[in-house]
Design an enzyme around this catalytic site. Structure first.
Site, PDB file in Angstrom:
ATOM      1  N   TYR A 146       0.804  -1.150   0.070  1.00 54.64           N
ATOM      2  CA  TYR A 146       0.194   0.056  -0.071  1.00 54.64           C
ATOM      3  C   TYR A 146       0.659   1.293  -0.040  1.00 54.64           C
ATOM      4  O   TYR A 146       0.513   2.224  -0.794  1.00 54.64           O
ATOM      5  CB  TYR A 146      -0.839  -0.089   1.301  1.00 54.64           C
ATOM      6  CG  TYR A 146      -1.858   0.972   1.291  1.00 54.64           C
ATOM      7  CD1 TYR A 146      -2.848   1.241   0.398  1.00 54.64           C
ATOM      8  CD2 TYR A 146      -1.866   1.998   2.521  1.00 54.64           C
ATOM      9  CE1 TYR A 146      -3.853   2.205   0.420  1.00 54.64           C
ATOM     10  CE2 TYR A 146      -2.802   3.032   2.599  1.00 54.64           C
ATOM     11  CZ  TYR A 146      -3.793   3.237   1.492  1.00 54.64           C
ATOM     12  OH  TYR A 146      -4.620   4.126   1.583  1.00 54.64           O
ATOM     13  N   LYS A 150       1.025   4.144  -3.152  1.00 56.79           N
ATOM     14  CA  LYS A 150       0.531   5.452  -2.966  1.00 56.79           C
ATOM     15  C   LYS A 150       1.898   6.371  -3.062  1.00 56.79           C
ATOM     16  O   LYS A 150       1.549   7.420  -3.570  1.00 56.79           O
ATOM     17  CB  LYS A 150       0.064   5.653  -1.726  1.00 56.79           C
ATOM     18  CG  LYS A 150      -1.481   4.953  -1.443  1.00 56.79           C
ATOM     19  CD  LYS A 150      -2.357   5.446  -2.422  1.00 56.79           C
ATOM     20  CE  LYS A 150      -3.916   4.710  -2.119  1.00 56.79           C
ATOM     21  NZ  LYS A 150      -4.730   5.232  -3.112  1.00 56.79           N
ATOM     22  N   THR A 179     -14.545   3.862   6.651  1.00 59.10           N
ATOM     23  CA  THR A 179     -14.986   3.057   5.517  1.00 59.10           C
ATOM     24  C   THR A 179     -14.501   1.725   5.655  1.00 59.10           C
ATOM     25  O   THR A 179     -13.859   1.374   6.505  1.00 59.10           O
ATOM     26  CB  THR A 179     -14.086   3.512   4.196  1.00 59.10           C
ATOM     27  OG1 THR A 179     -12.582   3.502   4.481  1.00 59.10           O
ATOM     28  CG2 THR A 179     -14.424   5.223   3.842  1.00 59.10           C
TER      29      THR A 179
END
Length: 240
Positions: A146, A150, A179
């Site tokens: 991740y 990014k 979320t």
């Protein structure tokens, strides 16, 4: 003035909230997701799995064919992404690493390129908004894929802004939002993600922003008079 927005990951989280806010403002909203809720608010939805990268240029062509040629603004919002796999680099499955990099970096790169090419003759003001993360700017144990994706998205944004000065490119960290991604993080183990207790406390202490709050902030940012002068790499928390 008519404005058109293309949003990936438009069926949930920030993408769904953005779809609602922008549609309520009377803009054209074109969404991309693997599936959509029955009452999705946008103009037209495109069901597509962005891990199928070879078909993305055709997808963008189909979307742009539906965008009004006389719109005043055309904006691509690369929002779709994944935090998986969570765990030390040595234990992450190859297929999950590949999927992570495709969703978080490869797909936005291809979408951006197809958007740039497909809108070359469009007289509208154009922008590419990449939803990045603080993880692209800070190393977190357990998030190697991740963080790498990014970080790559940030640097890709810098390059595109240099290459296409007439297009506003923004890579923005949206803050910590309540979320499904946050649920996935809290559902991991301390062995895989040593900072898990911090993220559990964010939820328990009400420190998470809602997708709706974040969408409102993003739209206000895009509506700023000085929007085109904002730095390419930014954080929404700098604009409270």
């Amino acid at each position: 003035m008519m404005e058109a927005y293309i949003i990936t990951g438009a069926s949930k989280g920030i993408g769904l909230a953005l779809s609602h806010v922008l549609a309520e403002k009377g803009h054209f909203v074109f969404g991309v997701a693997r599936s959509f809720p029955e009452n999705w608010p946008g103009t037209k939805s495109f069901v597509y799995d962005l891990t199928e990268s070879a078909g993305i240029p055709e997808l963008m062509n189909n979307i742009l064919a539906a965008v009004p040629q006389d719109c005043s603004k055309a904006t691509l919002i690369n929002n779709a992404g994944t935090v998986a796999p969570i765990g030390p680099a040595g234990s992450n499955p190859a297929e999950e690493i590949s999927r992570s990099l495709v969703l978080n970096l490869t797909a936005p790169m291809i979408l951006s390129g197809a958007f740039i090419e497909g809108t070359a003759d469009l007289s509208a003001q154009k922008a590419i908004i990449n939803i990045s993360s603080g993880a692209g700017r800070t190393a977190y144990e357990g998030w190697s894929a991740y963080c790498a994706g990014k970080a790559g998205l940030d640097h890709f944004s810098r390059v595109v802004q240099k290459e296409y000065r007439e297009i506003k490119v923004l890579s923005i960290a949206p803050g910590i939002i309540d979320t499904a991604m946050q649920e996935e993080i809290r559902g991991s183990s301390e062995a895989d993600f040593p900072l898990i207790d911090n993220f559990k406390s964010y939820k328990e202490q009400g420190m998470l922003s809602t997708p709706e709050e974040t969408a409102e902030k993003l739209v206000r940012l895009m509506e700023r008079e000085d929007f085109v002068n904002l730095g390419t790499i930014t954080d929404i928390r700098d604009y409270q």
